[in-house]
Motif scaffolding. Structure first.
Motif, PDB file in Angstrom:
ATOM      1  N   GLN A   1      -5.079  -1.663   7.350  1.00  0.00           N
ATOM      2  CA  GLN A   1      -5.723  -0.585   6.950  1.00  0.00           C
ATOM      3  C   GLN A   1      -5.778   0.219   8.111  1.00  0.00           C
ATOM      4  OE1 GLN A   1      -9.271  -1.411   4.374  1.00  0.00           O
ATOM      5  NE2 GLN A   1      -9.002  -3.681   5.224  1.00  0.00           N
TER       6      GLN A   1
ATOM      7  N   CYS B   1      -6.226   1.797  -3.369  1.00  0.00           N
ATOM      8  CA  CYS B   1      -4.783   1.160  -3.250  1.00  0.00           C
ATOM      9  C   CYS B   1      -4.892  -0.029  -2.418  1.00  0.00           C
ATOM     10  CB  CYS B   1      -3.773   2.302  -2.689  1.00  0.00           C
ATOM     11  SG  CYS B   1      -3.252   3.548  -3.842  1.00  0.00           S
ATOM     12  N   GLY B   2      -5.700   0.015  -1.343  1.00  0.00           N
ATOM     13  CA  GLY B   2      -5.964  -1.231  -0.510  1.00  0.00           C
ATOM     14  C   GLY B   2      -6.339  -2.108  -1.349  1.00  0.00           C
TER      15      GLY B   2
ATOM     16  N   GLN C   1       1.126  -1.140   0.013  1.00  0.00           N
ATOM     17  CA  GLN C   1       0.027  -0.004   0.068  1.00  0.00           C
ATOM     18  C   GLN C   1       0.734   1.185  -0.200  1.00  0.00           C
ATOM     19  OE1 GLN C   1      -4.040  -0.651   2.261  1.00  0.00           O
ATOM     20  NE2 GLN C   1      -2.415  -1.932   3.483  1.00  0.00           N
TER      21      GLN C   1
END
Length: 599
Positions: free
Chosen positions: A495, A314-315, A288
């Protein structure tokens, strides 16, 4: 934004964890002259007692550390392996197409105790008694139950009564769910730790020899023997809705040992970020960062729709690669260097568009095409039914019906000697496997992260590590330790932790404010936990992001769901200010039990 608490600063030592009693134990060790590694072990063992709904001796722990004596970063793999008898064929013979999320079948070798012993033996300075006495004291003398523990017990009360009598005996004292705030004891676990300690001290007066003897007692002695007997003679109800006998043996335990490894690292805006290898999901954090370094995040602004959209997209790309390429590198050819190559990130970054993607898009790497398990291509998988639906499947950090109902475990420590460590213990949850009565704890269920499809990097094989979600983080500046941080949360860990890092690094928030800031995460890709569901486009947010941001994200095609104002993220962090030399710490206010301590 003003933090919920002050960022702690001082020169002596800092501890941050997901439970105040663990933080207090860690700080006590520092005050008694121990180093960061001693303190982390003491705190981690206390977490096994006071957060049994979130981790235990039957679970596992990955660790990232900076040793001032060795002048470098290192990783400790406290993730146990699948039993040697485990095979895809065996599970198929049982009529299963997924490894159950509870019971005895998904049990791997318990790695947590071995991981803690490896940290203590190689890098600590105190004796086992000095760090284990806190956990024994709480197990024997009692500790106050937080509401989330009683909620967890209540959720599986029927299962305990009807199927798991050892769990009912321990967790339903007097035949009833214990009250929040009541004193809870686990005398069987206290007796287990006392016997381990007694055998260790009887073996030698030498510190290192005692630690090795404790390891032998657990992995080759009476603990392994009790586990072997229980698994061989017990058919336990699991999330498949059927009773199954497990596969773990004493021989599996005797053959395993926690190991010290080199972490995987990338440079990002003057910081070196260190993670575990691809036997865990840690490299997805680094992927990421590689994608994000091509965007001007600071121009977007903290908490803006542009930032949330860009980080989320992007994740999705990085986590798609996790599904296609990650696994135990001793069994799978993981093209990690290629996945972290800036040129690969440049190609992948071009897939980020102004609207949300609803596809799972792993990349082609080093001339190889990605392959996904059949279940990963399905948007919705079956939910467990009947009694199994009341079982502790999945990761306990985020309860769908009440995101604030559970927390889980992490601990960070920094000391005055220049050491720093981040640890994410988990597994062996009280609600996912039956208690072994003579030991006072249950086994883990990490094997549910394997796929029952052949020839994938994370396909089930005996002796293989499941691709865990546990993912502590360590950051260096100019080769010196700067931050140790992490959060529980399964697939959300890399995240939520990413949001924290971006807040601190790009937007100048102190550690506490960066933890407090509104968080978000995607559930676009397959869950690592039974029943392995994916929710394409799903984006969970804390409503404190603001109505205008949420509406903008919806207009871009994200399936936005409000999770509550204070629901996402369980961050802990410690650091060292490179300008002043002061140590720093912050802790998560969500759930009302995480705490930092230091001076």
């Amino acid at each position: 934004m003003i933090g919920t608490r002050p960022e702690l600063r001082g020169a002596y030592g800092m501890v941050s964890s997901t439970h105040w009693l663990a933080s207090a134990a860690g700080m006590s060790v520092l005050e008694r002259g121990g180093n960061a590694f001693d303190a982390a072990v003491a705190a981690g063992l206390v977490l096994q007692v006071v957060e049994p709904h979130l981790n235990g001796p039957g679970g596992e722990v990955p660790i990232l550390a900076y040793s001032a004596e060795r002048s470098g970063a290192l990783a400790i793999c406290g993730q146990g392996v699948a039993p040697r008898a485990a095979s895809i064929a065996h599970f198929r013979e049982l009529g299963l197409d997924l490894v159950p999320g509870s019971g005895l079948l998904p049990a791997c070798v318990p790695g947590a105790f071995g991981g803690w012993l490896e940290l203590l033996g190689q890098f600590g300075s105190m004796r086992l008694r000095d760090v284990l006495e806190y956990a024994i004291g709480y197990a024997d003398g009692g500790y106050p139950l937080v509401p989330r523990i009683t909620d967890s017990i209540a959720g599986v009360e029927r299962l305990f009564r009807e199927e798991w009598p050892g769990s009912a005996e321990l967790y339903l004292p007097g035949g009833a769910v214990p009250r929040p705030g009541s004193s809870f004891r686990n005398p069987a676990l206290a007796a287990t730790w006392r016997r381990v300690l007694a055998e260790a001290e009887a073996a030698s007066r030498d510190r290192e020899a005692q630690i090795e003897a404790a390891r032998a007692a657990f992995y080759q002695g009476f603990v392994a023997e009790a586990i072997d007997r229980f698994v061989a003679t017990t058919e336990a109800m699991d999330s498949s809705g059927e009773r199954h006998r497990g596969l773990l043996t004493g021989e599996d335990m005797a053959a395993w040992r926690a190991e010290v490894e080199q972490p995987v690292a990338v440079d990002y805006h003057g910081v070196q970020l260190c993670k575990t290898g691809p036997w865990g999901q840690g490299p997805v954090f680094l992927q990421q960062l590689r994608l994000l370094e091509g965007f001007d995040l600071e121009a977007m602004g903290a908490g803006s729709a542009d930032l949330v959209h860009t980080v989320t997209e992007c994740g999705k790309l990085a986590f798609a690669d996790r599904e296609a390429w990650y696994g135990d590198p001793r069994f799978a050819d993981v093209p990690l260097d290629a996945l972290l190559d800036p040129a690969y990130a440049d190609r992948r970054r071009a897939l980020v568009e102004a609207t949300a993607s609803l596809e799972l898009r792993p990349g082609s790497v080093a001339g190889r095409e990605p392959e996904l398990p059949p279940q990963a291509l399905a948007a919705g998988l079956r939910e467990p039914a009947g009694l199994a639906a009341g079982m502790g499947v999945g990761e306990p950090t985020l309860a769908r019906d009440n995101p604030d109902a559970n927390d889980t475990c992490h601990v960070d420590v920094a000391d005055r000697f220049g050491n720093m460590v981040a640890c994410t213990p988990s597994g062996g949850w009280l609600h996912s496997s039956p208690v072994i009565p003579e030991l006072g704890f249950c086994l883990g269920t990490r094997g549910q992260m394997f796929w029952l499809a052949e020839d994938l990097p994370n396909s089930l094989e005996g002796g293989k590590r499941p691709r865990t979600t546990l993912s502590p983080s360590l950051a260096l500046r100019d080769g010196q330790p700067w931050l140790a941080f992490g959060t529980p949360g399964g697939d959300q860990q890399d995240q939520w932790a990413l949001s924290f890092l971006l807040n601190h690094l790009h937007f100048g928030m102190d550690l506490q404010v960066a933890i407090d800031a509104p968080n978000f995460h995607s559930e676009h890709f397959p869950s690592s936990f039974y029943p392995r569901q994916s929710r394409p486009g799903a984006l969970l947010v804390e409503e404190r992001l603001g109505d205008s941001v949420i509406q903008e994200l919806r207009s871009r095609g994200h399936q936005v769901e409000g999770a509550g104002p204070w629901a996402l993220g369980r961050l802990c962090a410690v650091g060292r200010d490179p300008e002043t030399g002061f140590l720093m710490a912050g802790a998560n206010p969500r759930g009302r039990q995480g705490y930092a301590a230091g001076r």
